[in-house]
Design a protein around this motif. Structure first.
Motif, PDB file in Angstrom:
ATOM      1  N   ALA A  97      -2.198  -4.608   2.584  1.00 29.55           N
ATOM      2  CA  ALA A  97      -1.083  -4.803   3.514  1.00 29.55           C
ATOM      3  C   ALA A  97      -1.210  -6.133   4.249  1.00 29.55           C
ATOM      4  CB  ALA A  97      -1.039  -3.653   4.515  1.00 29.55           C
ATOM      5  N   THR A  98      -2.435  -6.576   4.463  1.00 32.02           N
ATOM      6  CA  THR A  98      -2.647  -7.829   5.199  1.00 32.02           C
ATOM      7  C   THR A  98      -1.942  -8.983   4.485  1.00 32.02           C
ATOM      8  OG1 THR A  98      -4.803  -6.952   5.841  1.00 32.02           O
ATOM      9  CG2 THR A  98      -4.436  -9.285   6.227  1.00 32.02           C
ATOM     10  N   GLN A  99      -2.151  -9.074   3.179  1.00 29.06           N
ATOM     11  CA  GLN A  99      -1.467 -10.136   2.410  1.00 29.06           C
ATOM     12  C   GLN A  99       0.038  -9.915   2.414  1.00 29.06           C
ATOM     13  OE1 GLN A  99      -1.057  -9.943  -1.791  1.00 29.06           O
ATOM     14  NE2 GLN A  99       0.640 -11.310  -1.283  1.00 29.06           N
ATOM     15  N   CYS A 121      -0.492  -4.627  19.243  1.00 31.78           N
ATOM     16  CA  CYS A 121      -0.191  -4.740  17.813  1.00 31.78           C
ATOM     17  C   CYS A 121      -1.417  -5.149  17.021  1.00 31.78           C
ATOM     18  CB  CYS A 121       0.957  -5.711  17.572  1.00 31.78           C
ATOM     19  SG  CYS A 121       0.591  -7.415  17.965  1.00 31.78           S
ATOM     20  N   TYR A 122      -1.349  -4.832  15.737  1.00 33.89           N
ATOM     21  CA  TYR A 122      -2.445  -5.135  14.823  1.00 33.89           C
ATOM     22  C   TYR A 122      -2.765  -6.626  14.879  1.00 33.89           C
ATOM     23  CZ  TYR A 122      -5.317  -5.005  10.689  1.00 33.89           C
ATOM     24  OH  TYR A 122      -6.371  -5.119   9.831  1.00 33.89           O
ATOM     25  N   ASP A 123      -4.049  -6.954  14.761  1.00 34.57           N
ATOM     26  CA  ASP A 123      -4.472  -8.297  15.165  1.00 34.57           C
ATOM     27  C   ASP A 123      -4.066  -9.422  14.221  1.00 34.57           C
ATOM     28  OD1 ASP A 123      -6.308  -7.659  13.174  1.00 34.57           O
ATOM     29  OD2 ASP A 123      -8.042  -8.448  14.274  1.00 34.57           O
ATOM     30  N   SER A 198       8.289  -3.558   8.410  1.00 34.05           N
ATOM     31  CA  SER A 198       7.895  -2.212   8.821  1.00 34.05           C
ATOM     32  C   SER A 198       6.531  -1.906   8.216  1.00 34.05           C
ATOM     33  CB  SER A 198       8.951  -1.204   8.343  1.00 34.05           C
ATOM     34  OG  SER A 198       8.652   0.070   8.831  1.00 34.05           O
ATOM     35  N   ASP A 199       5.509  -1.969   9.068  1.00 33.56           N
ATOM     36  CA  ASP A 199       4.129  -1.754   8.625  1.00 33.56           C
ATOM     37  C   ASP A 199       3.877  -0.248   8.620  1.00 33.56           C
ATOM     38  OD1 ASP A 199       1.395  -1.460   8.405  1.00 33.56           O
ATOM     39  OD2 ASP A 199       0.907  -3.114   9.760  1.00 33.56           O
ATOM     40  N   GLU A 200       3.914   0.337   7.416  1.00 30.78           N
ATOM     41  CA  GLU A 200       3.815   1.800   7.280  1.00 30.78           C
ATOM     42  C   GLU A 200       2.521   2.199   6.579  1.00 30.78           C
ATOM     43  OE1 GLU A 200       7.557   3.378   5.732  1.00 30.78           O
ATOM     44  OE2 GLU A 200       8.732   2.044   7.029  1.00 30.78           O
ATOM     45  N   VAL A 201       1.437   1.466   6.860  1.00 32.72           N
ATOM     46  CA  VAL A 201       0.191   1.738   6.120  1.00 32.72           C
ATOM     47  C   VAL A 201      -0.353   3.146   6.380  1.00 32.72           C
ATOM     48  CG1 VAL A 201      -0.492  -0.703   5.957  1.00 32.72           C
ATOM     49  CG2 VAL A 201      -1.379   0.685   7.820  1.00 32.72           C
ATOM     50  N   TYR A 202       0.000   3.739   7.529  1.00 34.69           N
ATOM     51  CA  TYR A 202      -0.491   5.104   7.824  1.00 34.69           C
ATOM     52  C   TYR A 202       0.578   6.157   7.519  1.00 34.69           C
ATOM     53  CZ  TYR A 202      -4.148   2.389  10.082  1.00 34.69           C
ATOM     54  OH  TYR A 202      -5.169   1.499  10.309  1.00 34.69           O
ATOM     55  N   GLU A 203       1.479   5.852   6.588  1.00 39.68           N
ATOM     56  CA  GLU A 203       2.622   6.738   6.320  1.00 39.68           C
ATOM     57  C   GLU A 203       2.205   8.172   5.982  1.00 39.68           C
ATOM     58  OE1 GLU A 203       4.807   6.002   2.580  1.00 39.68           O
ATOM     59  OE2 GLU A 203       3.204   4.688   1.936  1.00 39.68           O
ATOM     60  N   SER A 229       3.015  -0.982   2.659  1.00 37.84           N
ATOM     61  CA  SER A 229       2.064   0.131   2.691  1.00 37.84           C
ATOM     62  C   SER A 229       0.764  -0.281   2.007  1.00 37.84           C
ATOM     63  CB  SER A 229       2.653   1.392   2.058  1.00 37.84           C
ATOM     64  OG  SER A 229       1.829   2.498   2.345  1.00 37.84           O
ATOM     65  N   SER A 230      -0.251   0.583   2.120  1.00 40.85           N
ATOM     66  CA  SER A 230      -1.589   0.232   1.637  1.00 40.85           C
ATOM     67  C   SER A 230      -2.247   1.412   0.942  1.00 40.85           C
ATOM     68  CB  SER A 230      -2.451  -0.206   2.824  1.00 40.85           C
ATOM     69  OG  SER A 230      -3.794  -0.357   2.434  1.00 40.85           O
ATOM     70  N   PHE A 231      -2.644   1.221  -0.296  1.00 40.77           N
ATOM     71  CA  PHE A 231      -3.395   2.280  -0.988  1.00 40.77           C
ATOM     72  C   PHE A 231      -4.776   2.480  -0.357  1.00 40.77           C
ATOM     73  CE2 PHE A 231      -0.461   0.831  -4.372  1.00 40.77           C
ATOM     74  CZ  PHE A 231       0.144   2.048  -4.635  1.00 40.77           C
ATOM     75  N   GLY A 232      -5.272   1.443   0.297  1.00 46.05           N
ATOM     76  CA  GLY A 232      -6.582   1.543   0.937  1.00 46.05           C
ATOM     77  C   GLY A 232      -6.644   2.706   1.905  1.00 46.05           C
ATOM     78  N   LYS A 233      -5.558   2.889   2.673  1.00 46.06           N
ATOM     79  CA  LYS A 233      -5.511   3.968   3.675  1.00 46.06           C
ATOM     80  C   LYS A 233      -5.263   5.309   3.001  1.00 46.06           C
ATOM     81  CE  LYS A 233      -5.344   0.623   6.684  1.00 46.06           C
ATOM     82  NZ  LYS A 233      -6.491   0.238   7.450  1.00 46.06           N
ATOM     83  N   THR A 234      -4.318   5.332   2.078  1.00 44.18           N
ATOM     84  CA  THR A 234      -3.864   6.597   1.504  1.00 44.18           C
ATOM     85  C   THR A 234      -4.934   7.239   0.630  1.00 44.18           C
ATOM     86  OG1 THR A 234      -1.611   5.771   1.545  1.00 44.18           O
ATOM     87  CG2 THR A 234      -2.028   7.628   0.090  1.00 44.18           C
ATOM     88  N   TRP A 240     -10.671  -1.875  -1.650  1.00 48.13           N
ATOM     89  CA  TRP A 240     -10.001  -2.308  -2.884  1.00 48.13           C
ATOM     90  C   TRP A 240      -8.877  -3.300  -2.606  1.00 48.13           C
ATOM     91  CZ3 TRP A 240      -9.281   2.521  -6.594  1.00 48.13           C
ATOM     92  CH2 TRP A 240     -10.561   2.986  -6.960  1.00 48.13           C
ATOM     93  N   LYS A 241      -8.430  -3.329  -1.378  1.00 49.77           N
ATOM     94  CA  LYS A 241      -7.397  -4.284  -0.947  1.00 49.77           C
ATOM     95  C   LYS A 241      -6.206  -4.302  -1.901  1.00 49.77           C
ATOM     96  CE  LYS A 241      -7.510  -6.273   2.190  1.00 49.77           C
ATOM     97  NZ  LYS A 241      -7.250  -5.929   3.608  1.00 49.77           N
ATOM     98  N   ILE A 242      -5.475  -3.207  -1.876  1.00 46.97           N
ATOM     99  CA  ILE A 242      -4.263  -3.160  -2.697  1.00 46.97           C
ATOM    100  C   ILE A 242      -3.180  -2.383  -1.949  1.00 46.97           C
ATOM    101  CG2 ILE A 242      -5.240  -1.246  -4.069  1.00 46.97           C
ATOM    102  CD1 ILE A 242      -3.507  -2.512  -6.440  1.00 46.97           C
TER     103      ILE A 242
HETATM  104  N1  PMP Z   1      -1.626  -2.942   9.255  1.00 49.84           N
HETATM  105  C1  PMP Z   1      -2.277  -2.070  10.035  1.00 49.84           C
HETATM  106  C2  PMP Z   1      -1.573  -1.483  11.202  1.00 49.84           C
HETATM  107  C3  PMP Z   1      -3.601  -1.728   9.747  1.00 49.84           C
HETATM  108  O1  PMP Z   1      -4.261  -0.890  10.548  1.00 49.84           O
HETATM  109  C4  PMP Z   1      -4.231  -2.296   8.629  1.00 49.84           C
HETATM  110  C5  PMP Z   1      -5.626  -1.889   8.256  1.00 49.84           C
HETATM  111  N2  PMP Z   1      -6.585  -2.581   8.929  1.00 49.84           N
HETATM  112  C6  PMP Z   1      -3.523  -3.210   7.851  1.00 49.84           C
HETATM  113  C7  PMP Z   1      -2.214  -3.503   8.198  1.00 49.84           C
HETATM  114  C8  PMP Z   1      -4.133  -3.902   6.674  1.00 49.84           C
HETATM  115  O2  PMP Z   1      -4.228  -3.096   5.550  1.00 49.84           O
HETATM  116  P1  PMP Z   1      -4.998  -3.579   4.247  1.00 49.84           P
HETATM  117  O3  PMP Z   1      -6.423  -3.178   4.425  1.00 49.84           O
HETATM  118  O4  PMP Z   1      -4.323  -2.893   3.109  1.00 49.84           O
HETATM  119  O5  PMP Z   1      -4.856  -5.062   4.157  1.00 49.84           O
END
Ligand code: PMP
Ligand code: GLN
Length: 382
Positions: A97-99, A121-123, A198-203, A229-234, A240-242
């Protein structure tokens, strides 16, 4: 001689997550700071990725992601949120999600454009906007509840506003936006030219019977939104950063222009592995119950301390008010807690512009039960 370096990000240091994880390791503390699971992912997922590697799926994939994975993502979004994204033109696989967030910002923000962030907000958001030459406009979430204040958001909108970044379920507070709040956002943006990131990584981490209100559920909002969204969280694979971005075709086309020149493509065997693993919806459908149990276990233990517990409606974070435990500032308290009590946490001040301190810290409960128990034993002294 190295030429003089004129920093593009003069205020940026090492992220608090890296700092606290380093200190936790040095002090042998239980690391409830940085958000990542200390348990392994499903072995079937590792099998599926390994299988792809041994089958020779190891060269560059298509720039937008392998078709089977984009198909699986589109099907999941349609099943859960009712919107059909065209996997060919509207879904792009990213290196986390970061990228995805950086790429979306670089794709739409011109120098001097304003971008609204809701604090805390996320850093990564603020430095991302600055790298694009954008102007950061900070709007506070309501103190105490961390709910969106639409009067304040409305007042922050200007003819120069290019985008707003929203994150629900919310890191660090654990609030989950309601359907009504999403509708208010949709109505507020309707007469504007503002994009939504819309950052939905914790969907898939929403508790107590709540439903995740993806921007995909709101047709007019979805028209202007990059869903991230992020497979890393799910799937418990943060390393794996995807992840992926879903956005209307015209927005995806601009996104891909940047994407192809900052990562070009994303790890092939991991994409194929995820695509076959996603055929079974159970792992993500069962995630709310999985994390809700851990949340409850952790909260129950914390009730025996003098911390004041804030609600945790979603994510894998629990925030607590430290006022009754210590007079220290948040950051100093987290250092002290790590060093003297042996449990690492993250100060909420890390999610704000410098200086704001509300005496709240964040714990991550994405940990084995025994890790949580050990942390709770140590915290019981408080
Ligand atoms: N957004 C939020 C709100 C997060 O908490 C995180 C996880 N640190 C990310 C984005 C980044 O996710 P990713 O590890 O998939 O880059
Ligand atoms: N998302 C995780 C957190 O908020 C980790 C972020 C990171 O290490 N950059 O703790």
């Amino acid at each position: 001689m190295t030429p003089h370096l004129d920093s593009r990000l003069p205020k940026v240091g090492t992220t608090i997550f890296t700092v606290m994880s380093g200190l936790a390791t040095e002090k042998g503390a239980v690391n409830l700071g940085q958000g990542f699971p200390d348990f392994n992912c499903d072995p079937r997922l590792v099998h599926d990725v390994t299988h792809a590697m041994t089958e020779g799926l190891n060269q560059y994939p298509p720039m937008t992601g392998v078709p089977v994975l984009r198909d699986a993502i589109a099907a999941k979004i349609q099943n859960l949120y009712g919107r059909r994204y065209d996997p060919v033109t509207e879904i792009t696989v990213t290196a986390g999600a970061t990228q995805a967030i950086l790429t979306a910002i670089l794709a739409i923000v011109h120098p001097g454009d304003e971008v609204i962030v809701l604090e805390p907000c996320y850093d990564s958001y603020v430095p991302n906007i600055e790298l694009a030459g954008g102007v950061v406009v900070r709007v506070p979430l309501t103190p105490g509840t961390f709910r969106p204040d639409f009067d304040k958001i409305s007042a922050a909108l200007s003819p120069r506003t290019r985008a707003i970044i929203v994150n629900s379920p919310h890191n660090p507070s654990g609030t989950v936006w309601t359907e009504d709040e999403m509708r208010q956002l949709q109505d507020l943006l309707a007469p504007t030219n503002v994009f939504l990131i819309s950052d939905e990584v914790y969907e898939h981490m929403v508790f107590d019977g709540r439903a995740h209100q993806s921007a995909a559920r709101f047709p007019e909002l979805a028209e202007r939104t990059f869903i991230v969204s992020s497979f890393g969280k799910t799937y418990h694979v943060t390393g794996w950063k995807i992840g992926f971005v879903a956005a209307p075709a015209a927005m995806s086309a601009e996104f891909r222009k940047v994407h192809q020149f900052n990562v070009f493509t994303v790890n092939t065997p991991v994409q194929f592995g995820l695509a076959s693993f996603m055929a079974d919806p159970k792992p993500y459908l069962e995630l709310p119950a999985f994390y809700q149990r851990k949340r409850d276990l952790f909260r129950e233990g914390l009730q025996r301390t003098r911390f004041k517990l804030l609600p945790s409606e979603g994510t894998y974070f629990q925030c607590v008010d430290i006022s009754a435990v210590s007079d220290l500032k948040e950051a100093e308290f987290c250092m002290w807690l790590t060093t003297e009590i042996g449990v690492a946490a993250i100060p909420l001040s890390a999610f704000y512009d410098a200086g704001f301190d509300q005496r709240v810290v964040r714990f991550c409960f994405a940990k084995k039960d025994e890790t949580l128990q050990l942390a709770l034993e140590r915290l019981a002294k408080l």
